[in-house]
Every structure is written in C-alpha cells, then in structure tokens.
Design a protein around this motif. Structure first.
Motif, PDB file in Angstrom:
ATOM      1  N   TRP A  48       1.005  -1.339   0.090  1.00 38.50           N
ATOM      2  CA  TRP A  48      -0.003   0.001  -0.059  1.00 38.50           C
ATOM      3  C   TRP A  48       0.781   1.244   0.130  1.00 38.50           C
ATOM      4  CZ3 TRP A  48      -1.219   4.185   3.424  1.00 38.50           C
ATOM      5  CH2 TRP A  48      -0.775   3.847   4.686  1.00 38.50           C
ATOM      6  N   VAL A  49       2.345   1.145   0.410  1.00 38.34           N
ATOM      7  CA  VAL A  49       3.214   2.329   0.304  1.00 38.34           C
ATOM      8  C   VAL A  49       4.165   2.061  -0.740  1.00 38.34           C
ATOM      9  CG1 VAL A  49       4.740   3.627   1.509  1.00 38.34           C
ATOM     10  CG2 VAL A  49       2.798   2.687   2.653  1.00 38.34           C
ATOM     11  N   ILE A  50       4.260   2.653  -1.909  1.00 38.14           N
ATOM     12  CA  ILE A  50       5.259   2.625  -2.657  1.00 38.14           C
ATOM     13  C   ILE A  50       6.306   3.806  -2.763  1.00 38.14           C
ATOM     14  CG2 ILE A  50       6.138   2.384  -5.305  1.00 38.14           C
ATOM     15  CD1 ILE A  50       3.693   0.658  -5.565  1.00 38.14           C
ATOM     16  N   ALA A  51       7.354   3.973  -1.945  1.00 37.35           N
ATOM     17  CA  ALA A  51       7.917   5.399  -1.714  1.00 37.35           C
ATOM     18  C   ALA A  51       8.494   5.980  -3.151  1.00 37.35           C
ATOM     19  CB  ALA A  51       9.249   5.048  -0.824  1.00 37.35           C
ATOM     20  N   ASP A  52       8.883   4.960  -3.968  1.00 41.51           N
ATOM     21  CA  ASP A  52       9.264   5.662  -5.417  1.00 41.51           C
ATOM     22  C   ASP A  52       8.349   6.014  -6.283  1.00 41.51           C
ATOM     23  OD1 ASP A  52      11.946   4.699  -4.424  1.00 41.51           O
ATOM     24  OD2 ASP A  52      11.930   2.889  -5.555  1.00 41.51           O
ATOM     25  N   ASN A  53       7.291   6.092  -5.986  1.00 43.78           N
ATOM     26  CA  ASN A  53       6.352   6.659  -6.661  1.00 43.78           C
ATOM     27  C   ASN A  53       5.952   8.223  -6.366  1.00 43.78           C
ATOM     28  OD1 ASN A  53       5.435   4.421  -7.995  1.00 43.78           O
ATOM     29  ND2 ASN A  53       3.379   4.224  -7.001  1.00 43.78           N
ATOM     30  N   GLY A  54       6.884   8.959  -5.493  1.00 43.82           N
ATOM     31  CA  GLY A  54       6.873  10.273  -5.131  1.00 43.82           C
ATOM     32  C   GLY A  54       8.349  10.733  -4.904  1.00 43.82           C
ATOM     33  N   GLU A  55       8.685  11.793  -5.153  1.00 44.84           N
ATOM     34  CA  GLU A  55       9.956  12.485  -4.910  1.00 44.84           C
ATOM     35  C   GLU A  55      10.459  12.632  -3.197  1.00 44.84           C
ATOM     36  OE1 GLU A  55      11.943  13.826  -7.061  1.00 44.84           O
ATOM     37  OE2 GLU A  55      10.489  13.001  -8.678  1.00 44.84           O
ATOM     38  N   VAL A  56      11.211  12.228  -3.003  1.00 43.50           N
ATOM     39  CA  VAL A  56      11.683  12.267  -1.585  1.00 43.50           C
ATOM     40  C   VAL A  56      11.309  13.346  -0.732  1.00 43.50           C
ATOM     41  CG1 VAL A  56      13.561  12.141   0.209  1.00 43.50           C
ATOM     42  CG2 VAL A  56      13.782  10.764  -1.871  1.00 43.50           C
ATOM     43  N   LEU A  57      11.358  14.636  -1.350  1.00 44.00           N
ATOM     44  CA  LEU A  57      11.263  15.859  -0.348  1.00 44.00           C
ATOM     45  C   LEU A  57       9.589  15.923  -0.236  1.00 44.00           C
ATOM     46  CD1 LEU A  57      13.795  18.527  -1.353  1.00 44.00           C
ATOM     47  CD2 LEU A  57      13.720  16.982   0.870  1.00 44.00           C
TER      48      LEU A  57
END
Ligand code: SF4
Length: 87
Positions: free
Chosen positions: A59-68
């Motif tokens: 349910w969480v995909i960190a790489d679908n967003g920019e870090v900041l």
C-alpha cells in the motif's frame, strides 16, 4: 510533526522495526508504517495517492513520489504511524 524522529532524535531502522513498524523500501528513502498506531485519518492518501493507496499491495510505494514531497506527506501523519529514513 517531524516523522523522521522519535522524541527529538533521528530514528533508526532497528528502533522502528523493534517498535513494530513495517518497512516499505525505496531507492532514496524508506517509509515505515505501524498499523496499530494509525488513526485512519487519511492525510497520507490525500497527500499523495500514488505513494499511499489503501487496498493496493504494497500500500506504500515510496518510489512513486519525490523524496522531499514524500517527507512532507509523512510529516502530516498526526499519530506517528508513518516514519521515514532517508538514504
Ligand atoms: S496519515 Fe497516519 S494516521 Fe492517518 S491514515 Fe495515514 S498513516 Fe494512518
């Protein structure tokens, strides 16, 4: 809320895992989630539904967003159920 910290100190992975957080690994950051702490308020899914999507696995995909941007959204989690560690 600064969800890169616990009690004012930068969190470590071993600390989060010991507290029952689950790790969602990304390339440049990892996001951690503790379902028992979650208040289901939904700031995360409203903040970026591409990163946080209830019903998707994972349910969480960190790489679908920019870090900041991800950090901004994680910091809107009022309960501390979401945490992050940058690489
Ligand atoms: S913002 Fe935090 S408390 Fe709210 S639903 Fe997301 S993880 Fe749970």
């Amino acid at each position: 809320m600064d969800n890169g910290k616990i009690n004012g100190k930068t969190v470590t992975e071993s600390e989060l895992l010991a507290l029952g957080y689950r790790k969602y690994q990304g390339q440049n950051m990892d996001i951690y989630y503790a379902k028992d702490i979650c208040g289901h308020i939904g700031n995360c899914v409203k903040g970026n539904p591409e990163v946080f999507e209830v019903g998707r696995r994972p349910w969480v995909i960190a790489d679908n967003g920019e870090v900041l941007e991800n950090i901004k959204v994680v910091d809107t989690c009022p309960t501390g159920a979401l945490k992050y560690i940058r690489r």
